[in-house]
Scaffold this motif. Sequence first.
Motif, PDB file in Angstrom:
ATOM      1  N   ASP A  75       1.043  -1.441  -0.260  1.00  0.00           N
ATOM      2  CA  ASP A  75      -0.380   0.116   0.104  1.00  0.00           C
ATOM      3  C   ASP A  75       0.417   1.126  -0.004  1.00  0.00           C
ATOM      4  OD1 ASP A  75      -2.274  -1.454   0.148  1.00  0.00           O
ATOM      5  OD2 ASP A  75      -2.331  -1.531   2.303  1.00  0.00           O
ATOM      6  N   MET A  76       1.981   1.440   0.645  1.00  0.00           N
ATOM      7  CA  MET A  76       2.799   2.485   0.449  1.00  0.00           C
ATOM      8  C   MET A  76       3.407   2.600  -0.195  1.00  0.00           C
ATOM      9  SD  MET A  76       1.839   3.780   3.358  1.00  0.00           S
ATOM     10  CE  MET A  76       3.047   5.030   3.320  1.00  0.00           C
ATOM     11  N   ALA A  77       4.178   1.513  -1.106  1.00  0.00           N
ATOM     12  CA  ALA A  77       4.811   1.582  -2.123  1.00  0.00           C
ATOM     13  C   ALA A  77       3.858   2.094  -3.667  1.00  0.00           C
ATOM     14  CB  ALA A  77       5.169   0.452  -2.573  1.00  0.00           C
ATOM     15  N   ARG A  78       2.765   1.674  -3.679  1.00  0.00           N
ATOM     16  CA  ARG A  78       1.852   2.076  -4.413  1.00  0.00           C
ATOM     17  C   ARG A  78       1.744   3.989  -4.147  1.00  0.00           C
ATOM     18  NH1 ARG A  78      -1.924  -3.418  -5.551  1.00  0.00           N
ATOM     19  NH2 ARG A  78      -0.096  -4.804  -6.304  1.00  0.00           N
ATOM     20  N   ARG A  79       1.194   3.927  -3.338  1.00  0.00           N
ATOM     21  CA  ARG A  79       0.873   5.719  -2.978  1.00  0.00           C
ATOM     22  C   ARG A  79       2.352   6.030  -3.000  1.00  0.00           C
ATOM     23  NH1 ARG A  79      -3.253   8.055  -0.691  1.00  0.00           N
ATOM     24  NH2 ARG A  79      -4.556   5.809  -0.006  1.00  0.00           N
ATOM     25  N   ASN A  80       3.213   6.016  -2.791  1.00  0.00           N
ATOM     26  CA  ASN A  80       4.921   6.908  -2.713  1.00  0.00           C
ATOM     27  C   ASN A  80       5.356   6.694  -4.240  1.00  0.00           C
ATOM     28  OD1 ASN A  80       4.476   7.471  -0.221  1.00  0.00           O
ATOM     29  ND2 ASN A  80       6.172   5.626  -0.306  1.00  0.00           N
ATOM     30  N   THR A  81       4.501   5.685  -4.802  1.00  0.00           N
ATOM     31  CA  THR A  81       5.416   5.871  -6.127  1.00  0.00           C
ATOM     32  C   THR A  81       4.050   6.945  -6.961  1.00  0.00           C
ATOM     33  OG1 THR A  81       5.303   3.721  -6.538  1.00  0.00           O
ATOM     34  CG2 THR A  81       4.790   4.384  -8.576  1.00  0.00           C
ATOM     35  N   ILE A  82       2.242   6.992  -6.849  1.00  0.00           N
ATOM     36  CA  ILE A  82       1.988   8.099  -7.823  1.00  0.00           C
ATOM     37  C   ILE A  82       2.302   9.278  -7.003  1.00  0.00           C
ATOM     38  CG2 ILE A  82      -0.207   9.111  -7.776  1.00  0.00           C
ATOM     39  CD1 ILE A  82      -0.218   6.079  -9.495  1.00  0.00           C
ATOM     40  N   ARG A  83       2.510   9.489  -5.500  1.00  0.00           N
ATOM     41  CA  ARG A  83       3.250  11.118  -5.445  1.00  0.00           C
ATOM     42  C   ARG A  83       4.094  11.240  -5.822  1.00  0.00           C
ATOM     43  NH1 ARG A  83       2.385  10.280   1.706  1.00  0.00           N
ATOM     44  NH2 ARG A  83       0.166  10.307   1.082  1.00  0.00           N
ATOM     45  N   ALA A  84       5.619  10.517  -6.367  1.00  0.00           N
ATOM     46  CA  ALA A  84       6.561  10.735  -7.058  1.00  0.00           C
ATOM     47  C   ALA A  84       5.970  10.774  -8.531  1.00  0.00           C
ATOM     48  CB  ALA A  84       7.267   9.488  -6.982  1.00  0.00           C
ATOM     49  N   MET A  85       4.883  10.867  -8.402  1.00  0.00           N
ATOM     50  CA  MET A  85       4.846  10.643 -10.675  1.00  0.00           C
ATOM     51  C   MET A  85       3.955  12.036 -10.617  1.00  0.00           C
ATOM     52  SD  MET A  85       3.942   6.970 -11.713  1.00  0.00           S
ATOM     53  CE  MET A  85       3.795   7.286 -13.159  1.00  0.00           C
ATOM     54  N   ILE A  86       3.458  12.574  -9.992  1.00  0.00           N
ATOM     55  CA  ILE A  86       2.617  13.121  -9.824  1.00  0.00           C
ATOM     56  C   ILE A  86       3.629  14.953  -9.121  1.00  0.00           C
ATOM     57  CG2 ILE A  86       1.186  15.593  -8.301  1.00  0.00           C
ATOM     58  CD1 ILE A  86      -0.727  12.341  -7.847  1.00  0.00           C
ATOM     59  N   GLU A  87       4.980  14.754  -8.180  1.00  0.00           N
ATOM     60  CA  GLU A  87       5.045  15.606  -7.797  1.00  0.00           C
ATOM     61  C   GLU A  87       6.749  15.728  -9.502  1.00  0.00           C
ATOM     62  OE1 GLU A  87      10.161  16.133  -5.975  1.00  0.00           O
ATOM     63  OE2 GLU A  87       7.731  14.693  -4.452  1.00  0.00           O
ATOM     64  N   ALA A  88       6.495  14.648 -10.339  1.00  0.00           N
ATOM     65  CA  ALA A  88       7.316  14.455 -11.337  1.00  0.00           C
ATOM     66  C   ALA A  88       6.747  15.508 -12.700  1.00  0.00           C
ATOM     67  CB  ALA A  88       7.777  13.520 -11.895  1.00  0.00           C
ATOM     68  N   GLY A  89       5.833  15.727 -12.426  1.00  0.00           N
ATOM     69  CA  GLY A  89       4.592  15.730 -13.813  1.00  0.00           C
ATOM     70  C   GLY A  89       3.445  16.097 -13.975  1.00  0.00           C
ATOM     71  N   LEU A  90       2.902  14.361 -13.740  1.00  0.00           N
ATOM     72  CA  LEU A  90       1.946  13.695 -14.044  1.00  0.00           C
ATOM     73  C   LEU A  90       0.941  14.416 -13.395  1.00  0.00           C
ATOM     74  CD1 LEU A  90       0.270  11.501 -15.321  1.00  0.00           C
ATOM     75  CD2 LEU A  90       0.466   9.520 -13.084  1.00  0.00           C
ATOM     76  N   GLU A  91      -0.093  15.032 -13.720  1.00  0.00           N
ATOM     77  CA  GLU A  91      -1.468  15.571 -13.437  1.00  0.00           C
ATOM     78  C   GLU A  91      -3.282  14.661 -12.894  1.00  0.00           C
ATOM     79  OE1 GLU A  91      -2.133  19.219 -15.746  1.00  0.00           O
ATOM     80  OE2 GLU A  91       0.077  19.970 -15.313  1.00  0.00           O
ATOM     81  N   ILE A  92      -2.832  14.365 -11.739  1.00  0.00           N
ATOM     82  CA  ILE A  92      -3.964  13.121 -11.611  1.00  0.00           C
ATOM     83  C   ILE A  92      -4.093  13.823  -9.972  1.00  0.00           C
ATOM     84  CG2 ILE A  92      -4.272  11.662 -13.509  1.00  0.00           C
ATOM     85  CD1 ILE A  92      -2.591   9.992 -11.129  1.00  0.00           C
ATOM     86  N   GLU A  93      -5.155  13.072  -9.389  1.00  0.00           N
ATOM     87  CA  GLU A  93      -5.045  13.184  -8.017  1.00  0.00           C
ATOM     88  C   GLU A  93      -4.936  12.245  -7.050  1.00  0.00           C
ATOM     89  OE1 GLU A  93      -7.005  15.490  -6.234  1.00  0.00           O
ATOM     90  OE2 GLU A  93      -6.609  17.087  -7.945  1.00  0.00           O
TER      91      GLU A  93
END
Length: 233
Positions: free
Chosen positions: A22-40
Amino acid sequence: MKIKAIFFDIDDTLYDSTLQTDMARRNTIRAMIEAGLEIEEDEGIKALNEIVEKFGSNYGYHLNELLREFGYEENPRIIAAGIVAYHSTKIAYLVPFPDTIPTLLKLRDLGYGLGVITDGIAVKQWEKLIRLGLQHFFDSVIISEEIGIEKPNPEMFKIAARKIKCKPEEAIMVGDRIDKDIVGANKVGMLTVQLMHGKHMDEIPKNPDEEPDYIISNLRDILKVLKEIKKRN
């Protein structure tokens, strides 16, 4: 009959793999958003979970599929950010339950043979045991990839018992999954102990083959189970 050996599953039995995932997937999405992925964040996690469910956990292009899901062309920077976050988090959360090592030490002191019966890719499962610092506790490690069958195939449990030089009825299987750990071990006559933890803990037995002999909420309670078995004998 005297118990001579105790076998364990790995995920959600020796460590908290549900929290890790759960934490690995959550942090994956957070990092991708920080890198420019514009999603919630929550919609990204939901989509990633669905992609893993669809393609399987060993598929190598989950994040590429995620970008396509949200209408993005392949973006190496965003994907790389997710990969780094995922693996860093997986390693950070790959730690034994607090009672895992003390329990294994006590069981060794009491003279029980210890083994692992697990499904998965051999290198990945060994990596888990080594990173957890548990590899030296076990007399036998049976991994599905190495023998060509998976739990709940009864033969997997018979092989494990032979490796540790005991009869199945002289062994206990400890695991979190009814459909994998409990069913397979029940079929060969092992005593079965369900550890109530993780995403499978709410599953309910549907027939006698799925009924564990004992239910515990933490690993150290296996010591109480052994005392109860001795009293009955």
